[in-house]
Design a protein around this motif. Structure first.
Motif, PDB file in Angstrom:
ATOM      1  N   UNK A 179      79.105  57.961  47.083  1.00 53.80           N
ATOM      2  CA  UNK A 179      78.138  57.623  46.032  1.00 53.80           C
ATOM      3  C   UNK A 179      76.783  57.106  46.541  1.00 53.80           C
ATOM      4  N   UNK A 180      75.725  57.468  45.822  1.00 59.25           N
ATOM      5  CA  UNK A 180      74.350  56.993  46.042  1.00 59.25           C
ATOM      6  C   UNK A 180      73.787  57.356  47.421  1.00 59.25           C
ATOM      7  N   UNK A 181      74.007  58.584  47.840  1.00 59.78           N
ATOM      8  CA  UNK A 181      73.410  59.041  49.090  1.00 59.78           C
ATOM      9  C   UNK A 181      72.717  60.383  48.905  1.00 59.78           C
ATOM     10  N   UNK A 182      72.159  60.601  47.705  1.00 60.62           N
ATOM     11  CA  UNK A 182      71.551  61.903  47.410  1.00 60.62           C
ATOM     12  C   UNK A 182      70.433  62.258  48.392  1.00 60.62           C
ATOM     13  N   UNK A 183      69.502  61.307  48.611  1.00 62.27           N
ATOM     14  CA  UNK A 183      68.360  61.600  49.489  1.00 62.27           C
ATOM     15  C   UNK A 183      68.836  61.881  50.910  1.00 62.27           C
ATOM     16  N   UNK A 184      69.806  61.079  51.361  1.00 70.99           N
ATOM     17  CA  UNK A 184      70.359  61.264  52.696  1.00 70.99           C
ATOM     18  C   UNK A 184      71.020  62.642  52.808  1.00 70.99           C
ATOM     19  N   UNK A 185      71.784  62.979  51.787  1.00 68.54           N
ATOM     20  CA  UNK A 185      72.458  64.284  51.785  1.00 68.54           C
ATOM     21  C   UNK A 185      71.462  65.428  51.873  1.00 68.54           C
ATOM     22  N   UNK A 186      70.381  65.330  51.085  1.00 68.69           N
ATOM     23  CA  UNK A 186      69.404  66.420  51.100  1.00 68.69           C
ATOM     24  C   UNK A 186      68.705  66.524  52.448  1.00 68.69           C
ATOM     25  N   UNK A 187      68.421  65.371  53.076  1.00 64.41           N
ATOM     26  CA  UNK A 187      67.707  65.434  54.355  1.00 64.41           C
ATOM     27  C   UNK A 187      68.566  66.093  55.435  1.00 64.41           C
ATOM     28  N   UNK A 188      69.855  65.821  55.429  1.00 68.80           N
ATOM     29  CA  UNK A 188      70.753  66.492  56.390  1.00 68.80           C
ATOM     30  C   UNK A 188      70.923  67.964  56.027  1.00 68.80           C
ATOM     31  N   UNK A 189      71.135  68.223  54.749  1.00 70.37           N
ATOM     32  CA  UNK A 189      71.438  69.585  54.292  1.00 70.37           C
ATOM     33  C   UNK A 189      70.289  70.531  54.618  1.00 70.37           C
ATOM     34  N   UNK A 208      64.143  71.330  36.205  1.00 70.97           N
ATOM     35  CA  UNK A 208      65.199  71.115  37.203  1.00 70.97           C
ATOM     36  C   UNK A 208      65.026  69.775  37.893  1.00 70.97           C
ATOM     37  N   UNK A 209      66.146  69.063  37.969  1.00 66.07           N
ATOM     38  CA  UNK A 209      66.137  67.754  38.617  1.00 66.07           C
ATOM     39  C   UNK A 209      66.816  67.883  39.974  1.00 66.07           C
ATOM     40  N   UNK A 210      66.322  67.140  40.976  1.00 64.78           N
ATOM     41  CA  UNK A 210      66.969  67.187  42.293  1.00 64.78           C
ATOM     42  C   UNK A 210      68.410  66.719  42.236  1.00 64.78           C
ATOM     43  N   UNK A 211      68.779  66.004  41.190  1.00 63.75           N
ATOM     44  CA  UNK A 211      70.172  65.586  41.067  1.00 63.75           C
ATOM     45  C   UNK A 211      71.088  66.782  40.843  1.00 63.75           C
ATOM     46  N   UNK A 212      70.501  67.891  40.373  1.00 64.83           N
ATOM     47  CA  UNK A 212      71.304  69.094  40.226  1.00 64.83           C
ATOM     48  C   UNK A 212      71.435  69.586  38.791  1.00 64.83           C
ATOM     49  N   UNK A 213      70.933  68.828  37.822  1.00 66.14           N
ATOM     50  CA  UNK A 213      71.018  69.318  36.442  1.00 66.14           C
ATOM     51  C   UNK A 213      69.731  70.047  36.071  1.00 66.14           C
ATOM     52  N   UNK A 214      69.813  70.859  35.046  1.00 62.84           N
ATOM     53  CA  UNK A 214      68.630  71.561  34.553  1.00 62.84           C
ATOM     54  C   UNK A 214      68.733  71.701  33.046  1.00 62.84           C
ATOM     55  N   UNK A 215      67.580  71.829  32.401  1.00 60.10           N
ATOM     56  CA  UNK A 215      67.519  71.837  30.937  1.00 60.10           C
ATOM     57  C   UNK A 215      66.336  72.692  30.513  1.00 60.10           C
ATOM     58  N   UNK A 216      66.553  73.582  29.547  1.00 60.61           N
ATOM     59  CA  UNK A 216      65.435  74.370  29.027  1.00 60.61           C
ATOM     60  C   UNK A 216      64.688  73.502  28.017  1.00 60.61           C
ATOM     61  N   UNK A 217      63.425  73.220  28.329  1.00 61.05           N
ATOM     62  CA  UNK A 217      62.661  72.282  27.502  1.00 61.05           C
ATOM     63  C   UNK A 217      61.293  72.875  27.155  1.00 61.05           C
ATOM     64  N   UNK A 244      78.323  67.409  49.662  1.00 57.54           N
ATOM     65  CA  UNK A 244      79.066  66.488  48.789  1.00 57.54           C
ATOM     66  C   UNK A 244      78.172  65.339  48.330  1.00 57.54           C
ATOM     67  N   UNK A 245      77.356  64.822  49.262  1.00 58.52           N
ATOM     68  CA  UNK A 245      76.445  63.718  48.915  1.00 58.52           C
ATOM     69  C   UNK A 245      75.486  64.173  47.808  1.00 58.52           C
ATOM     70  N   UNK A 246      75.076  65.444  47.866  1.00 56.87           N
ATOM     71  CA  UNK A 246      74.157  65.983  46.853  1.00 56.87           C
ATOM     72  C   UNK A 246      74.906  66.232  45.543  1.00 56.87           C
ATOM     73  N   UNK A 247      76.062  66.862  45.665  1.00 58.47           N
ATOM     74  CA  UNK A 247      76.829  67.239  44.473  1.00 58.47           C
ATOM     75  C   UNK A 247      77.180  66.017  43.621  1.00 58.47           C
ATOM     76  N   UNK A 248      77.478  64.906  44.279  1.00 58.58           N
ATOM     77  CA  UNK A 248      77.886  63.691  43.570  1.00 58.58           C
ATOM     78  C   UNK A 248      76.890  63.309  42.464  1.00 58.58           C
ATOM     79  N   UNK A 249      75.579  63.554  42.715  1.00 58.01           N
ATOM     80  CA  UNK A 249      74.541  63.138  41.768  1.00 58.01           C
ATOM     81  C   UNK A 249      74.659  63.853  40.420  1.00 58.01           C
ATOM     82  N   UNK A 250      75.359  64.963  40.385  1.00 61.83           N
ATOM     83  CA  UNK A 250      75.560  65.679  39.119  1.00 61.83           C
ATOM     84  C   UNK A 250      76.908  66.392  39.205  1.00 61.83           C
ATOM     85  N   UNK A 251      77.976  65.595  39.227  1.00 61.46           N
ATOM     86  CA  UNK A 251      79.307  66.161  39.531  1.00 61.46           C
ATOM     87  C   UNK A 251      79.992  66.644  38.259  1.00 61.46           C
ATOM     88  N   UNK A 252      79.532  67.806  37.800  1.00 62.12           N
ATOM     89  CA  UNK A 252      79.941  68.296  36.484  1.00 62.12           C
ATOM     90  C   UNK A 252      81.110  69.278  36.511  1.00 62.12           C
TER      91      UNK A 252
END
Lengths: 225, 255
Positions: free
Chosen positions: A64-74, B138-147, A31-39
């Motif tokens: 919110x704002x725990x992406x790095x923390x989320x990835x380190x646990x995950x 690909x971004x670690x945030x989870x999005x990706x884009x063909x560039x 969830x901490x990771x998903x939040x960074x791009x919650x589409x």
């Protein structure tokens, strides 16, 4: 004197209870990771029915704002999840426990009877050995889902080195969506599982800890979960 | 189904034995749950190392060993036709880009050794064979884009400038001119055939917010490693400082 039946081998109890906190940690860190791009959302055109997830949900859980923390646990707990899951599969294969778990030809028809019975729509009690047909399907499906999480996870984590897996998932973006849907699946599984365990009662629940169940003279030998 | 597999083992035990067995099972279960919870608490109480809890940072470093071990330079990132590249390319950060830049005074400084720095203009770099790549960024945030990007493969660049000794070192470091952003790249990923010193996006010179005049495009890594506006390049056997790895992210960040 009491008559007991040995229902769950020690190994299976271990795998079950080890998996529970580990999977919880994977879902939370996910969830901490998903939040960074919650589409993701359910809806059509511009209409959103359900957004994953509403702001209040994030705020309540301090997401919110725990992406790095989320990835380190995950990326640490993924090992525990994967190894425990693979050992579970190997154990069920080599111990013969798979016979209680895998659905058979009759299971899909019987599972329907189980559903009607559980919803109090039918008085007929479907046959039950260790698990009934609905449980066989559910507990096999959850293992397949686990394998799915592992594969879609690898496809997102190393899409170049595991490009074949990513291709199988339908590409990187698709793998991420599948990984997410599987997680929602675990949560739904968990909710149904808890309701069923509560409904079935103490004797059944404690067997997941002690391994054995008391056989009551008047009641059928193995009960629900 | 055979008889043996269709029945569970039954047993008769005394009431006392039953209570004892149940008690012990719950005791062990409770103890294990406490051990599990304490482990979680213990991890959470550990000091941070580069922005991540120490045991987790150690695991990230372990993962790096495992996954750099299976890294294969022949595994290429999938390339797309130019028509599939997006026109509006996402900009996700301006760290290291806040000063002004002009092509005439900009130089790529390649530190071959202490006190031996090669200074190159953008034109020098453009003389080398150019490669275009259209790939899924690909971004670690989870999005990706063909560039769509263009530039010289870093491997070609290093061969051209006889950086053979340097290419045998473990890492390559890149720093922006203002030193505001910096990355460290393991050499196998740096020398991957699709890694570019990039000066074009969508067939035109890089926009300022995409790292004009020269940036790194390294498709085998997440976006955090694609440093914009390279100022200095250096080589090292130790891990060079890395902006996001200091802030809790995985150093390797590779695909």
């Amino acid at each position: 004197m009491k008559k007991i039946v040995h229902k769950h081998p020690l190994a299976i109890r271990w795998f079950h209870w080890f998996n529970f906190p580990v999977l919880t940690c994977m879902i939370w860190s996910g969830l901490l990771i998903y939040w960074a791009n919650d589409v993701y959302k359910i809806g059509w055109n511009n209409k959103t029915l359900i957004k994953f997830f509403p702001e209040d949900f994030y705020k309540a859980l301090h997401i919110p704002y725990h992406l790095a923390e989320g990835m380190s646990w995950h990326f640490a707990f993924m090992w525990l999840f994967a190894i425990n899951g693979l050992l579970y599969i190997l154990f069920t294969i080599f111990s013969g426990q798979w016979r209680f778990l895998l659905p058979n030809k009759k299971s899909f028809r019987e599972a329907w009877m189980v559903l009607l019975h559980d919803l109090h729509l039918s008085k007929y009690t479907p046959p039950q050995l260790k698990y009934n047909a609905a449980q066989r399907i559910a507990y096999t499906a959850i293992v397949i889902m686990g394998i799915g999480s592992l594969l879609t996870g690898l496809a997102i984590y190393k899409p170049v080195q595991f490009s074949r897996i990513a291709w199988l998932c339908g590409g990187y973006a698709a793998a991420r969506a599948e990984h997410f849907i599987l997680t929602i699946g675990y949560v739904l599984f968990f909710l149904i599982h808890i309701v069923q365990v509560i409904k079935t009662g103490w004797n059944n629940f404690q067997a997941m800890i002690t391994g054995f169940e008391i056989i009551k003279p008047t009641v059928q030998k193995a009960s629900h979960e | 189904m055979s008889r043996s597999s269709s029945s569970l083992p039954e047993e008769s035990i005394s009431n006392k034995g039953f209570v004892a067995k149940t008690f012990i099972a719950f005791l062990v279960f409770g103890a294990l749950m406490i051990v599990g919870w304490s482990t979680f608490k213990w991890i959470n109480m550990q000091p941070q190392e580069a922005g991540a809890l120490k045991p987790l940072r150690k695991t990230l470093d372990f993962n790096e060993k495992v996954f750099s071990g299976i890294f294969n330079a022949n595994h290429l990132v999938k390339e797309y036709p130019v028509s599939q590249a997006v026109k509006r390319v996402r900009v996700n950060g301006m760290d290291g880009l806040r000063d002004s830049v002009n092509e005439a005074s900009w130089r790529l400084k390649v530190v071959r050794a202490a006190g031996d720095t090669l200074q190159l203009t953008l034109n020098d770099i453009k003389q080398l064979p150019k490669k275009d790549i259209v790939f899924d960024f690909k971004c670690i945030e989870g999005w990706d884009q063909v560039t769509h990007w263009g530039g010289v493969p870093l491997k070609t660049f290093m061969e051209h400038y006889h950086l053979d000794k340097q290419s045998k070192m473990n890492y390559l470091g890149l720093v922006t001119p203002d030193k505001g952003y910096y990355v460290g790249i393991d050499m196998p990923s740096a020398l991957h055939p699709q890694t570019l010193l990039c000066y074009e996006m969508n067939g035109k010179p890089l926009p300022v917010n995409q790292g004009f005049p020269l940036r790194l495009i390294i498709p085998v890594k997440y976006g955090i490693k694609h440093l914009k506006r390279i100022g200095t390049m250096f080589f090292s056997n130790n891990k060079p400082a890395d902006y996001w790895a200091e802030r809790g992210y995985d150093y390797y960040a590779g695909h």
